[in-house]
Design a protein around this motif. Sequence first.
Motif, PDB file in Angstrom:
ATOM      1  N   TYR A  39     -12.979 -14.505  -6.380  1.00 46.92           N
ATOM      2  CA  TYR A  39     -11.967 -14.237  -5.348  1.00 46.92           C
ATOM      3  C   TYR A  39     -11.112 -15.478  -5.088  1.00 46.92           C
ATOM      4  O   TYR A  39      -9.905 -15.375  -4.848  1.00 46.92           O
ATOM      5  CB  TYR A  39     -12.651 -13.737  -4.068  1.00 46.92           C
ATOM      6  N   ARG A  40     -11.739 -16.640  -5.160  1.00 43.83           N
ATOM      7  CA  ARG A  40     -10.983 -17.889  -4.993  1.00 43.83           C
ATOM      8  C   ARG A  40      -9.954 -18.055  -6.103  1.00 43.83           C
ATOM      9  O   ARG A  40      -8.806 -18.458  -5.856  1.00 43.83           O
ATOM     10  CB  ARG A  40     -11.955 -19.080  -4.998  1.00 43.83           C
ATOM     11  N   ALA A  41     -10.360 -17.740  -7.333  1.00 35.80           N
ATOM     12  CA  ALA A  41      -9.444 -17.899  -8.465  1.00 35.80           C
ATOM     13  C   ALA A  41      -8.293 -16.896  -8.394  1.00 35.80           C
ATOM     14  O   ALA A  41      -7.156 -17.226  -8.740  1.00 35.80           O
ATOM     15  CB  ALA A  41     -10.214 -17.753  -9.771  1.00 35.80           C
ATOM     16  N   ARG A 142     -21.697 -28.027   8.134  1.00 34.79           N
ATOM     17  CA  ARG A 142     -21.949 -28.196   6.691  1.00 34.79           C
ATOM     18  C   ARG A 142     -20.644 -28.248   5.911  1.00 34.79           C
ATOM     19  O   ARG A 142     -20.480 -29.094   5.027  1.00 34.79           O
ATOM     20  CB  ARG A 142     -22.805 -27.042   6.160  1.00 34.79           C
ATOM     21  N   ARG A 143     -19.726 -27.349   6.232  1.00 38.96           N
ATOM     22  CA  ARG A 143     -18.442 -27.337   5.518  1.00 38.96           C
ATOM     23  C   ARG A 143     -17.667 -28.617   5.812  1.00 38.96           C
ATOM     24  O   ARG A 143     -17.048 -29.211   4.928  1.00 38.96           O
ATOM     25  CB  ARG A 143     -17.676 -26.096   5.976  1.00 38.96           C
ATOM     26  N   TRP A 144     -17.717 -29.063   7.062  1.00 44.07           N
ATOM     27  CA  TRP A 144     -17.019 -30.287   7.475  1.00 44.07           C
ATOM     28  C   TRP A 144     -17.599 -31.504   6.741  1.00 44.07           C
ATOM     29  O   TRP A 144     -16.862 -32.357   6.254  1.00 44.07           O
ATOM     30  CB  TRP A 144     -17.145 -30.429   8.996  1.00 44.07           C
ATOM     31  N   LEU A 169     -13.139 -11.698   9.363  1.00 42.35           N
ATOM     32  CA  LEU A 169     -12.324 -10.937   8.409  1.00 42.35           C
ATOM     33  C   LEU A 169     -13.229 -10.255   7.379  1.00 42.35           C
ATOM     34  O   LEU A 169     -13.054  -9.075   7.052  1.00 42.35           O
ATOM     35  CB  LEU A 169     -11.376 -11.924   7.709  1.00 42.35           C
ATOM     36  N   ASP A 170     -14.207 -10.982   6.878  1.00 40.25           N
ATOM     37  CA  ASP A 170     -15.105 -10.446   5.843  1.00 40.25           C
ATOM     38  C   ASP A 170     -15.981  -9.313   6.402  1.00 40.25           C
ATOM     39  O   ASP A 170     -16.324  -8.382   5.678  1.00 40.25           O
ATOM     40  CB  ASP A 170     -15.986 -11.560   5.255  1.00 40.25           C
ATOM     41  N   GLN A 171     -16.325  -9.408   7.687  1.00 44.73           N
ATOM     42  CA  GLN A 171     -17.167  -8.365   8.293  1.00 44.73           C
ATOM     43  C   GLN A 171     -16.357  -7.128   8.678  1.00 44.73           C
ATOM     44  O   GLN A 171     -16.874  -6.016   8.631  1.00 44.73           O
ATOM     45  CB  GLN A 171     -17.848  -8.905   9.564  1.00 44.73           C
TER      46      GLN A 171
HETATM   47  O1  CDP Z   1     -18.590 -20.705  -0.247  1.00 42.81           O
HETATM   48  P1  CDP Z   1     -18.216 -19.757   0.869  1.00 42.81           P
HETATM   49  O2  CDP Z   1     -19.416 -19.023   1.382  1.00 42.81           O
HETATM   50  O3  CDP Z   1     -17.406 -20.393   1.937  1.00 42.81           O
HETATM   51  O4  CDP Z   1     -17.232 -18.665   0.240  1.00 42.81           O
HETATM   52  P2  CDP Z   1     -17.292 -17.920  -1.148  1.00 42.81           P
HETATM   53  O5  CDP Z   1     -18.644 -17.347  -1.372  1.00 42.81           O
HETATM   54  O6  CDP Z   1     -16.748 -18.803  -2.207  1.00 42.81           O
HETATM   55  O7  CDP Z   1     -16.311 -16.696  -0.906  1.00 42.81           O
HETATM   56  C1  CDP Z   1     -14.937 -16.888  -0.594  1.00 42.81           C
HETATM   57  C2  CDP Z   1     -14.418 -15.564  -0.052  1.00 42.81           C
HETATM   58  O8  CDP Z   1     -14.461 -14.601  -1.113  1.00 42.81           O
HETATM   59  C3  CDP Z   1     -15.226 -14.953   1.073  1.00 42.81           C
HETATM   60  O9  CDP Z   1     -14.789 -15.371   2.355  1.00 42.81           O
HETATM   61  C4  CDP Z   1     -15.052 -13.458   0.868  1.00 42.81           C
HETATM   62  O10 CDP Z   1     -13.898 -12.983   1.503  1.00 42.81           O
HETATM   63  C5  CDP Z   1     -14.831 -13.326  -0.632  1.00 42.81           C
HETATM   64  N1  CDP Z   1     -16.013 -12.828  -1.340  1.00 42.81           N
HETATM   65  C6  CDP Z   1     -16.236 -11.473  -1.327  1.00 42.81           C
HETATM   66  O11 CDP Z   1     -15.504 -10.733  -0.680  1.00 42.81           O
HETATM   67  N2  CDP Z   1     -17.247 -10.925  -2.041  1.00 42.81           N
HETATM   68  C7  CDP Z   1     -18.071 -11.700  -2.748  1.00 42.81           C
HETATM   69  N3  CDP Z   1     -19.046 -11.142  -3.445  1.00 42.81           N
HETATM   70  C8  CDP Z   1     -17.882 -13.101  -2.754  1.00 42.81           C
HETATM   71  C9  CDP Z   1     -16.841 -13.640  -2.020  1.00 42.81           C
END
Ligand code: CDP
Length: 213
Positions: A39-41, A142-144, A169-171
């Motif tokens: 999703y990041r890419a 942790r992120r900080w 947003l994700d929820q």
């Molecule tokens: O590392 P962090 O937990 O901050 O985020 P990530 O796992 O890299 O995921 C980045 C974003 O991608 C999340 O906030 C979700 O919106 C989305 N994501 C998702 O929708 N479904 C997944 N299986 C993994 C990530």
Amino acid sequence: RAAPLIIAIDGPAAAGKGTLARRLAAHFGLPFLDTGLLYRAVGRRVLDAGGDPGDAAVAEAAARALRAEDLDRTDLRGPQADEAASRVAAIPGVRAALLDFQRGFGTAHGAVLDGRDIGTVIFPQAPAKLFVTASVEARGRRRWLELQAKGVPADLATVTEDVRTRDALDQARAAAPLKPAADAIELDTTALDADAVFAKALELLQAKLAQPA
Ligand code: CDP
Ligand code: CDP
């Protein structure tokens, strides 16, 4: 065990999913996939093209055009990439375009995958599912600390607020929202370091895998 082992690790941002998933993969000799990178890419491709990550047609095209080398980019982390990832992830067509790759990754030999919907959508039949959480304060911190370590100037309150906003947003999204699968084991890592999380997760998973399916 007849079927290849799939271990699903889901949970909110900076809960320690990736750290745990990597260690479990090494322990069980399984490949590991950080599905957030997909999703990041996609988000990064949209931003590079000057597009809006909330534009479904643009984001879907970017997801379909995604290539393995996009996942090796060094600019997939940071506040802008976090937000773009979460916005493209709310688009059903983006999720659909990334589904086969994720299933295919684990199907032949098993895998540990971490994300938001591994246990609910990608591998609902996985025998081992962990939902890793921690307080929003602990996760923001942790992120900080990660940003500090990279020398990126950031304010703790802002980083924590960004984590809170992204979780919401994700929820709240309709497509594969962040939530524990009914059969997921929840693990609160607020007061645990990575070693303690690994030890606890291993104990929980071994107990679960010893049960008859
Ligand atoms: O590392 P962090 O937990 O901050 O985020 P990530 O796992 O890299 O995921 C980045 C974003 O991608 C999340 O906030 C979700 O919106 C989305 N994501 C998702 O929708 N479904 C997944 N299986 C993994 C990530
Ligand atoms: O994958 P996710 O975004 O859920 O988290 P992560 O990237 O595994 O961990 C986020 C940060 O928290 C990393 O810098 C880890 O070293 C740290 N961490 C921690 O402080 N305590 C834990 N129990 C697990 C991770």
